[in-house]
Scaffold this active site. Structure first.
Site, PDB file in Angstrom:
ATOM      1  CB  ALA A  96      -0.928   0.011   1.220  1.00 50.67           C
ATOM      2  CB  CYS A  97       2.066   3.766  -1.883  1.00 48.76           C
ATOM      3  SG  CYS A  97       1.367   3.927  -3.540  1.00 48.76           S
ATOM      4  CG  ASP A  98      -1.136   9.376  -0.761  1.00 39.94           C
ATOM      5  OD1 ASP A  98      -1.852   9.424   0.245  1.00 39.94           O
ATOM      6  OD2 ASP A  98      -1.217  10.197  -1.691  1.00 39.94           O
TER       7      ASP A  98
END
Length: 461
Positions: free
Chosen positions: A376-378
């Site tokens: 997960a990232c932004d």
């Protein structure tokens, strides 16, 4: 507070990021076929104005509405946004960001009110007419009520920006932009704030410097090159690969951990960013559309015809200044310049967020069968896609089968995911998004020791 700011920023950029392809299409048509473009064509140039004034705001509104209330929210958001489009003479990107989600919230509340009150056989009739009637009302209300407010807001922003430009203060924006980027607000700044202002400027001047304030890869490249020369341990060994991914791949998030290891390096990116902006402004450089990802290749494609010399010079000077400032910081103040040392130091700080698992947790938290892992990232499109690729290769190399690895926005992690890998700055958001998943926090996207720990645990299962 940091988490709330990140969430709000993610919501703003989340309306633009999925539609970047449309922005690029508009930018290419503008760069090629406008009056001062590479291949001026009056007939094809007729695309430019309708796309910026209607297509792009409607896409933003639909996306924002869809986030709030699914497809019905997207449809009514687009309908209502026509009110601010018709009511204004300028592209209503900010209006779309307000009206789209707000209209979706209204239809969501209406659907909840009508739940279990519609007789069998009348569902489709009620669903279709409710969107049509409420959408029409909201469109008219937006035209007379929201448009004047957004116009005032646009004028205020334009006056503020004009003050910075007229007084030669635009380079000072780096003092705010560069630290905010390291806190993973880069997409929010670029696509939630700067892009709407930039597109309006393109309508007037055919190009805009605002697309370069955040997207310039020079400051980050200078930091990574400094680590190549004066770094320690795995920070030094991983920096060359990170530099290539950052500069050519456009994933700026990859250099953020290198600054978080030594926060004084933010001074280097501020200096580099300010010099880059000063050069762009002095040379009259601008892009015709947002460059996403922030790769030098994407930036060159979006550059206005007469901007190439100033563009290359601005990126080069930003890189050099960032590098020169970073070198002494790493050499004389870089006590924690090793990724391993930084990881040990920061592991002790992770208990502040309830539900966050320590980095050693893979040994205890994967007792059950792991079938799905999420990186997960932004935005779920940049560093997470790269991280997912790295994980897939490591899992495949270990001969492990039957495990799906996906990349996703940190704010909407699927609930069927058993393991979530993300940067420690996004740990709180990940824990709230999927509280039941094991959370593995890393500081380096390319050389995180937790990858190997997770693979070893997956072998044992």
């Amino acid at each position: 507070m940091k988490e709330k700011v990140q969430l709000f920023g993610r919501f703003l950029s989340g309306m633009v990021m999925p539609n970047i392809g449309a922005f690029i299409a508009w930018g290419l048509i503008t760069a090629l076929f406008m009056e001062t473009g590479w291949c001026p064509n009056e007939r094809i140039a007729q695309f430019i104005s309708p796309m910026s004034s209607m297509l792009l705001p409607l896409l933003i509104a639909y996306t924002g509405g869809n986030v709030v209330a699914g497809q019905r929210g997207g449809v009514i958001g687009a309908i209502a946004t026509m009110g601010v489009i018709v009511g204004s003479d300028v592209p209503m990107f900010i209006g779309a960001m307000i009206v789209g989600p707000l209209s979706a919230w209204v239809i969501k509340k209406f659907d909840k009110f009508m739940e279990n009150k519609v007789k069998a056989g009348f569902e489709m009739l009620v669903n279709n007419f409710s969107v049509g009637i409420i959408g029409a009302i909201l469109a008219i209300a937006a035209m007379y009520g929201v448009t004047p407010l957004v116009t005032v807001l646009n004028n205020a922003m334009e006056a503020g920006v004009g003050f910075f430009v007229d007084h030669g203060l635009l380079p000072l924006t780096s003092v705010f932009i560069e630290p905010a980027k390291v806190l993973f607000l880069n997409n929010a700044i670029n696509h939630g704030i700067l892009s709407p202002m930039g597109i309006k400027q393109v309508e007037e001047a055919g190009k805009s410097i605002f697309f370069l304030l955040e997207a310039n890869p020079g400051p980050g490249l200078g930091i990574l090159l400094a680590y190549c020369v004066a770094g320690k341990g795995s920070a030094k060994s991983s920096a060359p690969g990170a530099a290539i991914i950052h500069f050519l791949g456009g994933i700026h998030e990859i250099y953020f951990p290198y600054i978080l290891m030594n926060p004084l390096l933010i001074l280097a990116t501020i200096a580099g960013g300010a010099v880059g902006v000063f050069t762009f402004n002095l040379m009259g450089v601008g892009l015709t559309a947002p460059a996403s990802p922030g790769s030098i290749l994407a930036i060159m494609m979006m550059a206005e015809r007469h901007s190439y010399v100033g563009l290359i010079l601005g990126v080069l000077l930003a890189t050099v200044v960032s590098f020169v400032v970073a070198i002494p910081i790493l050499k004389f103040m870089g006590k924690d310049a090793s990724l391993e040392e930084a990881q040990q130091k920061k592991d002790s700080m992770k208990k502040q967020a309830k539900g966050i698992v320590e980095s050693e947790a893979p040994k205890a938290a994967t007792a059950g069968k792991v079938k799905k892992i999420a990186f997960a990232c932004d935005a779920g499109m940049g560093s997470s896609a790269m991280g997912a690729t790295v994980l897939k290769k490591k899992i495949a190399a270990a001969g492990i089968e039957g495990i799906e690895v996906i990349h996703t926005p940190v704010s909407s992690i699927p609930q069927d995911v058993q393991v979530v890998v993300t940067h420690e700055e996004l740990g709180e958001r990940a824990a709230h998004s999927n509280p039941n998943a094991q959370l593995i926090l890393i500081t380096n996207f390319l050389a995180a020791p937790q990858y190997e720990e997770l693979v070893e645990q997956l072998k044992k299962q």
